[in-house]
Scaffold this motif. Structure first.
Motif, PDB file in Angstrom:
ATOM      1  N   VAL A  29     -34.946  45.659 -14.190  1.00  0.00           N
ATOM      2  CA  VAL A  29     -33.896  46.491 -14.795  1.00  0.00           C
ATOM      3  C   VAL A  29     -34.449  47.866 -15.132  1.00  0.00           C
ATOM      4  CG1 VAL A  29     -32.320  46.717 -16.753  1.00  0.00           C
ATOM      5  CG2 VAL A  29     -32.699  44.476 -15.712  1.00  0.00           C
ATOM      6  N   TYR A  30     -35.541  47.893 -15.912  1.00  0.00           N
ATOM      7  CA  TYR A  30     -36.200  49.159 -16.261  1.00  0.00           C
ATOM      8  C   TYR A  30     -37.666  48.853 -16.572  1.00  0.00           C
ATOM      9  CZ  TYR A  30     -37.055  53.734 -18.342  1.00  0.00           C
ATOM     10  OH  TYR A  30     -37.548  54.983 -18.614  1.00  0.00           O
ATOM     11  N   ALA A  31     -38.553  49.594 -15.944  1.00  0.00           N
ATOM     12  CA  ALA A  31     -39.991  49.348 -16.092  1.00  0.00           C
ATOM     13  C   ALA A  31     -40.546  50.184 -17.241  1.00  0.00           C
ATOM     14  CB  ALA A  31     -40.718  49.673 -14.786  1.00  0.00           C
ATOM     15  N   TRP A  32     -40.507  49.608 -18.452  1.00  0.00           N
ATOM     16  CA  TRP A  32     -41.092  50.287 -19.601  1.00  0.00           C
ATOM     17  C   TRP A  32     -42.608  50.329 -19.450  1.00  0.00           C
ATOM     18  CZ3 TRP A  32     -38.148  52.508 -23.385  1.00  0.00           C
ATOM     19  CH2 TRP A  32     -36.803  52.159 -23.434  1.00  0.00           C
ATOM     20  N   SER A  33     -43.207  51.459 -19.793  1.00  0.00           N
ATOM     21  CA  SER A  33     -44.659  51.578 -19.672  1.00  0.00           C
ATOM     22  C   SER A  33     -45.371  50.693 -20.685  1.00  0.00           C
ATOM     23  CB  SER A  33     -45.094  53.041 -19.851  1.00  0.00           C
ATOM     24  OG  SER A  33     -44.679  53.528 -21.125  1.00  0.00           O
ATOM     25  N   GLN A  34     -44.778  50.532 -21.880  1.00  0.00           N
ATOM     26  CA  GLN A  34     -45.350  49.690 -22.927  1.00  0.00           C
ATOM     27  C   GLN A  34     -44.222  48.916 -23.606  1.00  0.00           C
ATOM     28  OE1 GLN A  34     -48.514  49.182 -23.665  1.00  0.00           O
ATOM     29  NE2 GLN A  34     -49.310  50.693 -22.196  1.00  0.00           N
ATOM     30  N   PRO A  35     -44.438  47.618 -23.860  1.00  0.00           N
ATOM     31  CA  PRO A  35     -43.400  46.846 -24.561  1.00  0.00           C
ATOM     32  C   PRO A  35     -43.009  47.443 -25.902  1.00  0.00           C
ATOM     33  CG  PRO A  35     -45.070  45.383 -23.639  1.00  0.00           C
ATOM     34  CD  PRO A  35     -45.587  46.783 -23.463  1.00  0.00           C
ATOM     35  N   VAL A  36     -43.957  48.112 -26.586  1.00  0.00           N
ATOM     36  CA  VAL A  36     -43.656  48.664 -27.903  1.00  0.00           C
ATOM     37  C   VAL A  36     -42.560  49.720 -27.820  1.00  0.00           C
ATOM     38  CG1 VAL A  36     -45.443  50.463 -27.776  1.00  0.00           C
ATOM     39  CG2 VAL A  36     -44.684  49.605 -30.011  1.00  0.00           C
ATOM     40  N   TRP A  37     -42.519  50.449 -26.701  1.00  0.00           N
ATOM     41  CA  TRP A  37     -41.470  51.460 -26.540  1.00  0.00           C
ATOM     42  C   TRP A  37     -40.112  50.797 -26.329  1.00  0.00           C
ATOM     43  CZ3 TRP A  37     -42.845  55.680 -28.522  1.00  0.00           C
ATOM     44  CH2 TRP A  37     -44.135  56.186 -28.353  1.00  0.00           C
ATOM     45  N   ALA A  38     -40.126  49.675 -25.640  1.00  0.00           N
ATOM     46  CA  ALA A  38     -38.872  48.935 -25.468  1.00  0.00           C
ATOM     47  C   ALA A  38     -38.372  48.435 -26.820  1.00  0.00           C
ATOM     48  CB  ALA A  38     -39.086  47.769 -24.505  1.00  0.00           C
ATOM     49  N   GLY A  39     -39.296  47.928 -27.655  1.00  0.00           N
ATOM     50  CA  GLY A  39     -38.909  47.482 -28.989  1.00  0.00           C
ATOM     51  C   GLY A  39     -38.374  48.614 -29.842  1.00  0.00           C
ATOM     52  N   ALA A  40     -39.015  49.787 -29.738  1.00  0.00           N
ATOM     53  CA  ALA A  40     -38.552  50.953 -30.501  1.00  0.00           C
ATOM     54  C   ALA A  40     -37.155  51.378 -30.050  1.00  0.00           C
ATOM     55  CB  ALA A  40     -39.539  52.106 -30.346  1.00  0.00           C
ATOM     56  N   ALA A  41     -36.930  51.334 -28.742  1.00  0.00           N
ATOM     57  CA  ALA A  41     -35.605  51.692 -28.214  1.00  0.00           C
ATOM     58  C   ALA A  41     -34.549  50.704 -28.702  1.00  0.00           C
ATOM     59  CB  ALA A  41     -35.641  51.723 -26.690  1.00  0.00           C
ATOM     60  N   LEU A  42     -34.950  49.443 -28.793  1.00  0.00           N
ATOM     61  CA  LEU A  42     -34.024  48.420 -29.285  1.00  0.00           C
ATOM     62  C   LEU A  42     -33.583  48.741 -30.713  1.00  0.00           C
ATOM     63  CD1 LEU A  42     -33.109  45.684 -27.896  1.00  0.00           C
ATOM     64  CD2 LEU A  42     -34.630  44.571 -29.514  1.00  0.00           C
ATOM     65  N   LEU A  43     -34.538  49.086 -31.548  1.00  0.00           N
ATOM     66  CA  LEU A  43     -34.215  49.458 -32.921  1.00  0.00           C
ATOM     67  C   LEU A  43     -33.394  50.743 -32.965  1.00  0.00           C
ATOM     68  CD1 LEU A  43     -37.630  48.680 -34.676  1.00  0.00           C
ATOM     69  CD2 LEU A  43     -35.567  47.275 -34.625  1.00  0.00           C
ATOM     70  N   GLY A  44     -33.699  51.654 -32.034  1.00  0.00           N
ATOM     71  CA  GLY A  44     -32.951  52.896 -31.964  1.00  0.00           C
ATOM     72  C   GLY A  44     -31.477  52.673 -31.710  1.00  0.00           C
ATOM     73  N   PHE A  45     -31.140  51.632 -30.946  1.00  0.00           N
ATOM     74  CA  PHE A  45     -29.736  51.316 -30.691  1.00  0.00           C
ATOM     75  C   PHE A  45     -28.995  51.041 -31.997  1.00  0.00           C
ATOM     76  CE2 PHE A  45     -30.049  51.351 -26.226  1.00  0.00           C
ATOM     77  CZ  PHE A  45     -28.781  51.158 -25.696  1.00  0.00           C
ATOM     78  N   LEU A  46     -29.643  50.343 -32.915  1.00  0.00           N
ATOM     79  CA  LEU A  46     -28.990  50.027 -34.181  1.00  0.00           C
ATOM     80  C   LEU A  46     -28.732  51.287 -34.994  1.00  0.00           C
ATOM     81  CD1 LEU A  46     -31.067  46.874 -35.275  1.00  0.00           C
ATOM     82  CD2 LEU A  46     -29.027  46.985 -33.831  1.00  0.00           C
ATOM     83  N   VAL A  47     -29.742  52.157 -35.064  1.00  0.00           N
ATOM     84  CA  VAL A  47     -29.630  53.371 -35.873  1.00  0.00           C
ATOM     85  C   VAL A  47     -28.639  54.351 -35.256  1.00  0.00           C
ATOM     86  CG1 VAL A  47     -30.884  55.346 -36.810  1.00  0.00           C
ATOM     87  CG2 VAL A  47     -31.984  53.091 -36.748  1.00  0.00           C
ATOM     88  N   VAL A  48     -28.817  54.619 -33.973  1.00  0.00           N
ATOM     89  CA  VAL A  48     -27.944  55.591 -33.297  1.00  0.00           C
ATOM     90  C   VAL A  48     -26.503  55.095 -33.277  1.00  0.00           C
ATOM     91  CG1 VAL A  48     -27.462  56.732 -31.094  1.00  0.00           C
ATOM     92  CG2 VAL A  48     -29.816  56.544 -31.918  1.00  0.00           C
ATOM     93  N   GLY A  49     -26.331  53.780 -33.066  1.00  0.00           N
ATOM     94  CA  GLY A  49     -24.976  53.227 -33.049  1.00  0.00           C
ATOM     95  C   GLY A  49     -24.232  53.514 -34.342  1.00  0.00           C
ATOM     96  N   TRP A  50     -24.900  53.286 -35.478  1.00  0.00           N
ATOM     97  CA  TRP A  50     -24.264  53.557 -36.761  1.00  0.00           C
ATOM     98  C   TRP A  50     -23.992  55.044 -36.945  1.00  0.00           C
ATOM     99  CZ3 TRP A  50     -21.386  52.814 -40.692  1.00  0.00           C
ATOM    100  CH2 TRP A  50     -21.505  53.590 -41.838  1.00  0.00           C
TER     101      TRP A  50
END
Length: 401
Positions: free
Chosen positions: A123-144
């Motif tokens: 789907v998308y080749a993240w360079s580091q899993p930590v960035w994927a986790g950060a993006a996941l959290l970003g969805f919650l913040v940006v969504g609100w």
């Protein structure tokens, strides 16, 4: 010795955390959704009072109900009674507990294993899993922030509710598309639902409860409450009730790979959330005495259309209908399953690194690999349709060692 003990106990402890947090999350969600549904029903079912004493007290609506062997007479005041009681029951811990337990569950299940559960290189080749986790959290913040910004800018204008509804719907389509193009399908559905759940809980935390507290404080100080507090709280509460069924679908979908692994899965997510909102609209109107069956009809058409579009294709036939030996199945399991199901740290405690383990879990393997096709997770080990068919045939023939 200590390392071996930790390797054994850590997965076991995480499984307990998963179980207990999921239990708490479901209980809290039932309480929150139940109270939300009840008060929407109550508001839409109240009738103008007939008794002069109720009118004199400022009662705007009432109803009589029977439940559990007792009779109840809820009354809603236009603003509040003249003498405000000292003890008021506040409905907010259901919301906060649901969100906090859900976030803890997200952390235990997904953020802790970001490289396995969140990242799908197809789907998308993240360079580091930590960035994927950060993006996941970003969805919650940006969504609100986006949702709250839409409500602030357009919610009080002319046709504000309609404008907000359209803009939020457009944003949800964009968010669903982005999630399904950044994360593994399973977590993409989940995080879209979690983003909406964050909007719901943040509505309670930032708007509904503070507004109610300001109204109560003003009345006890002998001042006139700001009517905007009540209006905003009502608006956000109505939004929450329409979010509920889409959120529940998104949360439950992670058990059904045929929806989140579908081609154009973001379209599936959007359509099923739309169906949930339409069903909720039917019940909201029903509480008001309007049986608008067209909402049910459209929702059913959408769900049936999605079901037909996702219908499974015929599985590849085994060459000459040859029998499948245990040795063939074991070879497939060794290639495709042992990445997660070997040793003391085996996922969910399911070990497939022995003949006995494979045979004892034959039905589980069949369910996860052949029926739901949920495993291997994100098909990380590239199991083929033919291999799935061979496992299925082996189980149907009796799963013999």
């Amino acid at each position: 010795m200590m390392n071996d003990l930790l390797a054994t106990l850590t997965p076991y402890a995480m499984n307990w955390a998963d179980l207990l947090l999921r239990w708490l999350h479901v209980i809290a969600a039932i309480a929150w959704i139940g109270s939300s549904f009840y008060f929407v029903w109550l508001d839409n079912s109240l009738e103008p009072p007939q008794a002069p004493d109720l009118k004199a007290k400022g009662v705007d609506g009432e109803l009589w109900a029977v439940h559990g062997g007792g009779f109840y007479n809820p009354q809603k005041y236009r603003v509040a009674p003249k003498d405000l009681p000292q003890h008021l029951h506040w409905f907010y811990w259901e919301s906060y507990t649901t969100w906090l337990s859900g976030f803890a569950l997200l952390s235990v299940l997904y953020l802790y294993h970001a490289g396995i559960f969140i990242v799908d290189p197809h789907v998308y080749a993240w360079s580091q899993p930590v960035w994927a986790g950060a993006a996941l959290l970003g969805f919650l913040v940006v969504g609100w922030l986006v949702y709250d910004g839409i409500c602030r800018l357009f919610g009080q204008g002319r046709n504000g509710d309609r404008t907000v509804g359209i803009l939020v719907a457009v944003y949800m389509v964009i968010a669903a598309w982005a999630a399904c193009h950044l994360f593994a399908g399973r977590v993409a559905f989940l995080i879209t639902g979690a983003m909406m759940a964050t909007m719901m809980s943040a509505n309670v935390f930032f708007w509904i409860i503070p507004g109610q507290r300001r109204v109560v404080a003003a009345m006890r100080a002998g001042q006139t409450p700001d009517p905007m507090d009540g209006k905003r709280g009502k608006q956000r509460s109505v939004h929450n009730t329409y979010f509920t069924l889409p959120v529940v679908f998104a949360m439950l979908s992670n058990h059904y790979s045929f929806v989140y692994d579908a081609k154009n899965n973001w379209v599936v997510l959007v359509l099923m959330m739309l169906a949930g909102a339409l069903i909720r609209q039917f019940f909201v109107l029903k509480h008001k005495g309007a049986w608008k069956w067209r909402y049910w009809g459209v929702a059913v058409v959408i769900i049936l259309g999605v079901a037909v579009a996702l219908a499974p294709k015929p599985q590849p036939a085994l060459a000459q209908a040859r029998p499948v030996s245990f040795a063939m199945v074991r070879h497939i399991v060794q290639q495709r399953c042992l990445l997660c199901h070997a040793g003391a740290a085996a996922s969910k405690g399911v070990r497939l690194d022995s003949a006995r383990g494979i045979v004892s879990h034959a039905q589980d393997i069949y369910q996860q690999v052949v029926v739901t096709r949920a495993m291997p997770l994100n098909n990380a080990t590239q199991i083929t349709d033919l291999e799935r068919a061979e496992i299925g045939q082996w189980v149907k023939d009796g799963a013999k060692p």
